[in-house]
Scaffold this active site. Structure first.
Site, PDB file in Angstrom:
ATOM      1  N   CYS A   2       0.826  -1.211   0.000  1.00 42.29           N
ATOM      2  CA  CYS A   2       0.000   0.000   0.000  1.00 42.29           C
ATOM      3  C   CYS A   2       0.863   1.266   0.000  1.00 42.29           C
ATOM      4  O   CYS A   2       1.963   1.274   0.537  1.00 42.29           O
ATOM      5  CB  CYS A   2      -0.877   0.043   1.239  1.00 42.29           C
ATOM      6  SG  CYS A   2      -1.884  -1.422   1.438  1.00 42.29           S
ATOM      7  N   ARG A  27       4.971   0.308  -6.178  1.00 42.62           N
ATOM      8  CA  ARG A  27       4.936  -0.495  -4.958  1.00 42.62           C
ATOM      9  C   ARG A  27       3.973  -1.672  -5.089  1.00 42.62           C
ATOM     10  O   ARG A  27       4.035  -2.609  -4.305  1.00 42.62           O
ATOM     11  CB  ARG A  27       4.496   0.380  -3.770  1.00 42.62           C
ATOM     12  CG  ARG A  27       5.493   1.444  -3.402  1.00 42.62           C
ATOM     13  CD  ARG A  27       4.876   2.475  -2.484  1.00 42.62           C
ATOM     14  NE  ARG A  27       4.485   1.951  -1.204  1.00 42.62           N
ATOM     15  CZ  ARG A  27       5.220   1.992  -0.098  1.00 42.62           C
ATOM     16  NH1 ARG A  27       6.413   2.528  -0.138  1.00 42.62           N
ATOM     17  NH2 ARG A  27       4.766   1.504   1.035  1.00 42.62           N
ATOM     18  N   TRP A  74      -3.019  -2.606  -1.520  1.00 39.86           N
ATOM     19  CA  TRP A  74      -2.623  -3.958  -1.893  1.00 39.86           C
ATOM     20  C   TRP A  74      -3.377  -4.857  -0.915  1.00 39.86           C
ATOM     21  O   TRP A  74      -3.078  -4.877   0.279  1.00 39.86           O
ATOM     22  CB  TRP A  74      -1.113  -4.085  -1.744  1.00 39.86           C
ATOM     23  CG  TRP A  74      -0.536  -5.375  -2.208  1.00 39.86           C
ATOM     24  CD1 TRP A  74      -0.180  -5.701  -3.496  1.00 39.86           C
ATOM     25  CD2 TRP A  74      -0.193  -6.516  -1.403  1.00 39.86           C
ATOM     26  NE1 TRP A  74       0.342  -6.967  -3.523  1.00 39.86           N
ATOM     27  CE2 TRP A  74       0.338  -7.492  -2.266  1.00 39.86           C
ATOM     28  CE3 TRP A  74      -0.303  -6.809  -0.043  1.00 39.86           C
ATOM     29  CZ2 TRP A  74       0.770  -8.727  -1.804  1.00 39.86           C
ATOM     30  CZ3 TRP A  74       0.122  -8.047   0.406  1.00 39.86           C
ATOM     31  CH2 TRP A  74       0.651  -8.986  -0.483  1.00 39.86           C
ATOM     32  N   ASN A 100      -1.540   1.886   6.028  1.00 37.03           N
ATOM     33  CA  ASN A 100      -0.636   0.814   5.584  1.00 37.03           C
ATOM     34  C   ASN A 100      -0.416  -0.093   6.775  1.00 37.03           C
ATOM     35  O   ASN A 100      -0.163   0.408   7.870  1.00 37.03           O
ATOM     36  CB  ASN A 100       0.744   1.364   5.206  1.00 37.03           C
ATOM     37  CG  ASN A 100       0.748   1.992   3.845  1.00 37.03           C
ATOM     38  OD1 ASN A 100      -0.264   2.060   3.185  1.00 37.03           O
ATOM     39  ND2 ASN A 100       1.917   2.476   3.442  1.00 37.03           N
ATOM     40  N   GLY A 101      -0.439  -1.386   6.553  1.00 40.22           N
ATOM     41  CA  GLY A 101      -0.176  -2.302   7.661  1.00 40.22           C
ATOM     42  C   GLY A 101      -1.365  -3.212   7.895  1.00 40.22           C
ATOM     43  O   GLY A 101      -2.238  -3.349   7.027  1.00 40.22           O
ATOM     44  N   GLU A 491      17.272 -17.421  -8.549  1.00 41.24           N
ATOM     45  CA  GLU A 491      16.901 -16.047  -8.876  1.00 41.24           C
ATOM     46  C   GLU A 491      16.287 -15.975 -10.280  1.00 41.24           C
ATOM     47  O   GLU A 491      15.306 -15.261 -10.515  1.00 41.24           O
ATOM     48  CB  GLU A 491      18.140 -15.139  -8.761  1.00 41.24           C
ATOM     49  CG  GLU A 491      17.968 -13.700  -9.176  1.00 41.24           C
ATOM     50  CD  GLU A 491      16.899 -12.934  -8.392  1.00 41.24           C
ATOM     51  OE1 GLU A 491      16.368 -13.462  -7.408  1.00 41.24           O
ATOM     52  OE2 GLU A 491      16.579 -11.810  -8.810  1.00 41.24           O
ATOM     53  N   LYS A 495      12.549 -14.618 -11.120  1.00 40.54           N
ATOM     54  CA  LYS A 495      12.264 -13.558 -12.094  1.00 40.54           C
ATOM     55  C   LYS A 495      11.237 -14.057 -13.115  1.00 40.54           C
ATOM     56  O   LYS A 495      10.332 -13.318 -13.507  1.00 40.54           O
ATOM     57  CB  LYS A 495      13.556 -13.133 -12.825  1.00 40.54           C
ATOM     58  CG  LYS A 495      14.483 -12.290 -11.977  1.00 40.54           C
ATOM     59  CD  LYS A 495      13.963 -10.871 -11.837  1.00 40.54           C
ATOM     60  CE  LYS A 495      14.586 -10.118 -10.671  1.00 40.54           C
ATOM     61  NZ  LYS A 495      14.167 -10.520  -9.329  1.00 40.54           N
ATOM     62  N   GLU A 498       7.798 -14.039 -11.359  1.00 43.18           N
ATOM     63  CA  GLU A 498       7.181 -12.774 -10.971  1.00 43.18           C
ATOM     64  C   GLU A 498       6.828 -11.877 -12.147  1.00 43.18           C
ATOM     65  O   GLU A 498       5.790 -11.214 -12.100  1.00 43.18           O
ATOM     66  CB  GLU A 498       8.015 -12.018  -9.930  1.00 43.18           C
ATOM     67  CG  GLU A 498       9.371 -11.589 -10.380  1.00 43.18           C
ATOM     68  CD  GLU A 498      10.167 -10.907  -9.275  1.00 43.18           C
ATOM     69  OE1 GLU A 498       9.573 -10.349  -8.350  1.00 43.18           O
ATOM     70  OE2 GLU A 498      11.399 -10.929  -9.352  1.00 43.18           O
ATOM     71  N   HIS A 514      16.846 -36.523  -8.359  1.00 39.01           N
ATOM     72  CA  HIS A 514      16.148 -37.022  -7.171  1.00 39.01           C
ATOM     73  C   HIS A 514      14.669 -36.628  -7.177  1.00 39.01           C
ATOM     74  O   HIS A 514      14.031 -36.576  -6.140  1.00 39.01           O
ATOM     75  CB  HIS A 514      16.831 -36.497  -5.899  1.00 39.01           C
ATOM     76  CG  HIS A 514      18.251 -36.958  -5.790  1.00 39.01           C
ATOM     77  ND1 HIS A 514      18.587 -38.217  -5.367  1.00 39.01           N
ATOM     78  CD2 HIS A 514      19.409 -36.338  -6.115  1.00 39.01           C
ATOM     79  CE1 HIS A 514      19.906 -38.351  -5.408  1.00 39.01           C
ATOM     80  NE2 HIS A 514      20.429 -37.217  -5.860  1.00 39.01           N
ATOM     81  N   LYS A 613       6.475  -3.781  -4.230  1.00 39.52           N
ATOM     82  CA  LYS A 613       7.913  -3.498  -4.172  1.00 39.52           C
ATOM     83  C   LYS A 613       8.438  -3.614  -2.750  1.00 39.52           C
ATOM     84  O   LYS A 613       9.541  -4.088  -2.528  1.00 39.52           O
ATOM     85  CB  LYS A 613       8.167  -2.083  -4.709  1.00 39.52           C
ATOM     86  CG  LYS A 613       9.622  -1.673  -4.742  1.00 39.52           C
ATOM     87  CD  LYS A 613      10.345  -2.351  -5.875  1.00 39.52           C
ATOM     88  CE  LYS A 613      11.834  -2.140  -5.835  1.00 39.52           C
ATOM     89  NZ  LYS A 613      12.556  -3.185  -6.577  1.00 39.52           N
TER      90      LYS A 613
HETATM   91  C1  F6R Z   1      11.949  -9.966  -6.391  1.00 45.37           C
HETATM   92  C2  F6R Z   1      11.906  -9.048  -5.288  1.00 45.37           C
HETATM   93  C3  F6R Z   1      11.485  -9.558  -3.956  1.00 45.37           C
HETATM   94  C4  F6R Z   1      12.310  -8.877  -2.852  1.00 45.37           C
HETATM   95  C5  F6R Z   1      11.770  -9.260  -1.470  1.00 45.37           C
HETATM   96  C6  F6R Z   1      12.598  -8.662  -0.362  1.00 45.37           C
HETATM   97  O1  F6R Z   1      12.401  -9.355  -7.552  1.00 45.37           O
HETATM   98  O2  F6R Z   1      12.179  -7.902  -5.427  1.00 45.37           O
HETATM   99  O3  F6R Z   1      11.584 -10.938  -3.869  1.00 45.37           O
HETATM  100  O4  F6R Z   1      13.629  -9.271  -2.997  1.00 45.37           O
HETATM  101  O5  F6R Z   1      10.447  -8.832  -1.356  1.00 45.37           O
HETATM  102  O6  F6R Z   1      12.615  -7.262  -0.472  1.00 45.37           O
HETATM  103  P1  F6R Z   1      13.728  -6.397   0.233  1.00 45.37           P
HETATM  104  O7  F6R Z   1      15.006  -6.662  -0.460  1.00 45.37           O
HETATM  105  O8  F6R Z   1      13.246  -4.992   0.064  1.00 45.37           O
HETATM  106  O9  F6R Z   1      13.767  -6.832   1.658  1.00 45.37           O
END
Ligand code: F6R
Length: 618
Positions: A2, A27, A74, A100-101, A491, A495, A498, A514, A613
């Site tokens: 949010c 975000r 959100w 927010n929260g 990773e 990617k 997401e 396995h 984000k």
């Molecule tokens: C993926 C991504 C998320 C963040 C995760 C932790 O591309 O950005 O998986 O890595 O939400 O976020 P931070 O690094 O802000 O603690």
């Protein structure tokens, strides 16, 4: 997650709130809304499910009024819908709030407040936890409290971390902002005869660079001329705003089609900035300045634990490699959200390193709190956001200096975090005597080459685009890697999930036989990370096993590796890196592959569905 904005001043609040919300879109959100208060106490609340363009399309006439608050939601409690979108008003209609929260005890509060609602012949208007907040404030106002007292009393009743903005019909010249716990920040922006609030700096920067970060437990009363901050049991203060140096141009997308693409191309520069002044060669030193832990403190560390979530957790996994190999110290990594609820055995001689680009991820902050409260262990945070909550909790911070990252998918902050972890391993290794001067020099010289490794990897965009087009309809990917390349496989899979919404699994290649190998057939492409390191032959065996099941292989390995190219259906050659630094060579290519798969599928790359984000809820 949010986003909150607010405005009070001489201009019309509505357009400023909407513009601020646009700047918080990155975000992640699924509905949005604004509430505007005019001089005569008339309140207009406008909210819509969907994107901001849906909200804007629903506004026939912009409401007049010089004060207001806005929100991108959100969804956590209650589906994304018009009625669950914020702002929410008290049943009297006089108090309006965005939040927010999470109000963890909202069920019991709803029961407690219900009877007064029923007395008015009203009920709850949404399924959200938020709605209890304006109701609690209104009840305190009815008891004769001032607005600040009412807000403090209401926050005192909430369990969970929350940040709110609010206004009251009776006072059209003021808006309020408050923080309780780590539910994301609130920044107050100082203009000329006008004031702003926002969850994040990008929403403020077009208007002002003079800001104050609201602290946990503070309530700000804001009018057009400034802000007064109340803290429990302390006299109110007028905070001195600080100047921030963020460049508004750095947060504009420029010629790039997506922020994610822009930020991928910024990686060489971002890496240079992370490393700048921290990898000195003559005499060799790593992280010599701006780091609060002394060599003596580092010598007393017996173990390092690196924690994080998502992409930051993958960086943590690679950090473990470097800590073991470069610093020769027992090291491990952990998922912050799991760590918090286990009974981890760590002591005051364990150094805990949190990786969090935002510095506001609630699970990581919760883990940091636990480390401090239970063991008092020394803590380092690696983050891109100066002044973020994580920097306040840690004993020492390594700031990434990557510049604002707007794309929801972390890219440049991932490579920045890697560089910071590598520097930390060098610093600890030197302090403990695991590295002599020559070895430190060599390690740092290697690190100084990584911006160019990444730059050259980015030149493979066209090839990645061609390969991606062959797999636009693939429903699954398996990504295999070994050793230090295994976290990069994870990773890469993250990617793909997401931004491309394609199911992908990152696996240690040795694990494939396995279980996952049962999935493979000609419709199940496998991305294999296979640079010429110590585990190359084992990766080649894994690729043979994949090919024998007729699964298409996209191999990423060293430039000019004809042996690998011949075995694969598609081959991408990356510049050769020393075996500890191949993550830097591989990362841009796996990012580009995921990006081009998403592009070919026509997806919303900068704002993937359901993602945020900064994850400020558990
Ligand atoms: C993926 C991504 C998320 C963040 C995760 C932790 O591309 O950005 O998986 O890595 O939400 O976020 P931070 O690094 O802000 O603690």
């Amino acid at each position: 997650m949010c986003g909150i904005v607010g405005y009070v001043g001489h201009q019309s609040a509505g357009p400023i709130l909407l513009e601020g919300l646009h700047r918080l879109e990155y975000r992640g959100y699924d509905s949005s809304g604004i509430a505007v208060l005019d001089r005569d106490g008339a309140i207009a609340v406008l909210k819509r499910q969907g994107k901001l363009r849906d909200l804007e399309a629903a506004i026939d006439v912009m409401p007049a009024g010089g004060a207001g608050i806005g929100h991108t939601r959100w969804a956590t409690h209650g589906v994304p819908s018009d009625r669950n979108a914020h702002p929410h008003a008290s049943s009297s209609g006089d108090v309006v709030v965005v939040q927010n929260g999470i109000v963890e005890n909202y069920r019991s509060l709803k029961v407690e407040l219900e009877s007064s609602l029923l007395d008015r012949g009203q009920g709850w208007l949404s399924e959200t936890d938020t709605e209890v907040i304006p109701e609690l404030i209104a009840r305190e106002l009815d008891r004769g409290c001032s607005f600040v007292e009412a807000l403090r009393a209401a926050l005192g009743r909430l369990q969970g971390a929350n940040a709110v903005a609010a206004f009251h019909r009776a006072d059209p010249s003021r808006i309020y902002a408050a923080r309780k716990g780590s539910a994301g920040g609130i920044v107050i922006g100082y203009g000329d005869g006008e004031m702003f609030i926002a969850s994040d700096l990008p929403a403020l920067l077009p208007h002002t660079t003079a800001v104050y970060h609201l602290e946990d437990g503070e309530i700000a009363t804001i009018d057009a001329e400034g802000a007064v901050v109340d803290r429990a049991n302390q006299p109110p203060l007028r905070p001195q705003p600080q100047r921030v140096e963020l460049d508004p141009v750095a947060i504009a997308r420029g010629p790039y089609r997506h922020f994610m693409l822009k930020e991928m191309y910024e990686q060489p520069r971002a890496l240079s900035d992370t490393i700048r002044g921290r990898a000195r060669l003559d005499p060799p030193s790593a992280l010599a300045d701006e780091f609060n832990l002394t060599d003596n403190q580092l010598r007393s560390v017996e173990r390092v634990l690196v924690i994080g979530m998502g992409t930051s957790l993958h960086a943590a996994m690679i950090g473990r490699w470097w800590l073991e190999r470069i610093a020769g110290i027992p090291a491990d990594f952990d998922n912050a959200s799991e760590f918090r609820f286990r009974a981890p055995v760590i002591g005051s001689s364990t150094l805990v390193v949190s990786v969090t680009q935002s510095g506001e991820t609630i699970d990581t902050l919760g883990a940091m709190d636990q480390v401090r409260e239970r063991w008092g262990a020394p803590q380092v945070v690696i983050t891109n956001v100066d002044g973020s909550e994580a920097t306040r909790k840690a004993d020492a911070s390594i700031l990434l200096r990557c510049g604002p990252e707007v794309g929801v998918a972390s890219t440049k902050t991932f490579v920045g975090s890697l560089a910071a972890l590598y520097l930390l391993a060098c610093r600890i290794g030197r302090a403990r005597g695991a590295l002599d001067e020559t070895e430190l020099t060599e390690s740092l010289e290697h690190l100084l080459t990584v911006p160019s490794l990444v730059e050259r990897g980015l030149q493979l965009s066209e090839q990645c685009s061609e390969i991606a087009k062959s797999y636009t309809s693939a429903a699954n990917f398996l990504v295999l890697g070994r050793g230090i390349e295994h976290p990069i496989a994870m990773e890469a899979a993250l990617k793909c999930k997401e931004i491309s919404y394609v199911h992908a699994e990152g696996y240690a290649a040795g694990e494939m036989k396995h279980g996952p190998i049962a999935l493979l057939d000609q419709k199940f492409p496998v991305i294999a990370l296979a640079t010429r390191g110590p585990l190359f032959d084992k990766m080649m065996s894994a690729i043979q096993q994949v090919s024998a099941r007729q699964a298409p292989v996209i191999a990423i390995g060293d430039e000019g590796d004809t042996e690998l190219a011949e075995l694969a259906d598609h081959y991408l050659g990356v510049p050769h890196a020393t075996d500890l630094l191949t993550p830097f060579a591989l990362t841009p290519v796996v990012q580009l592959l995921a990006y081009h798969i998403a592009l070919a599928r026509g997806l919303d790359i900068d704002q993937p569905r359901n993602l945020a984000k900064t994850v400020t809820v558990e």
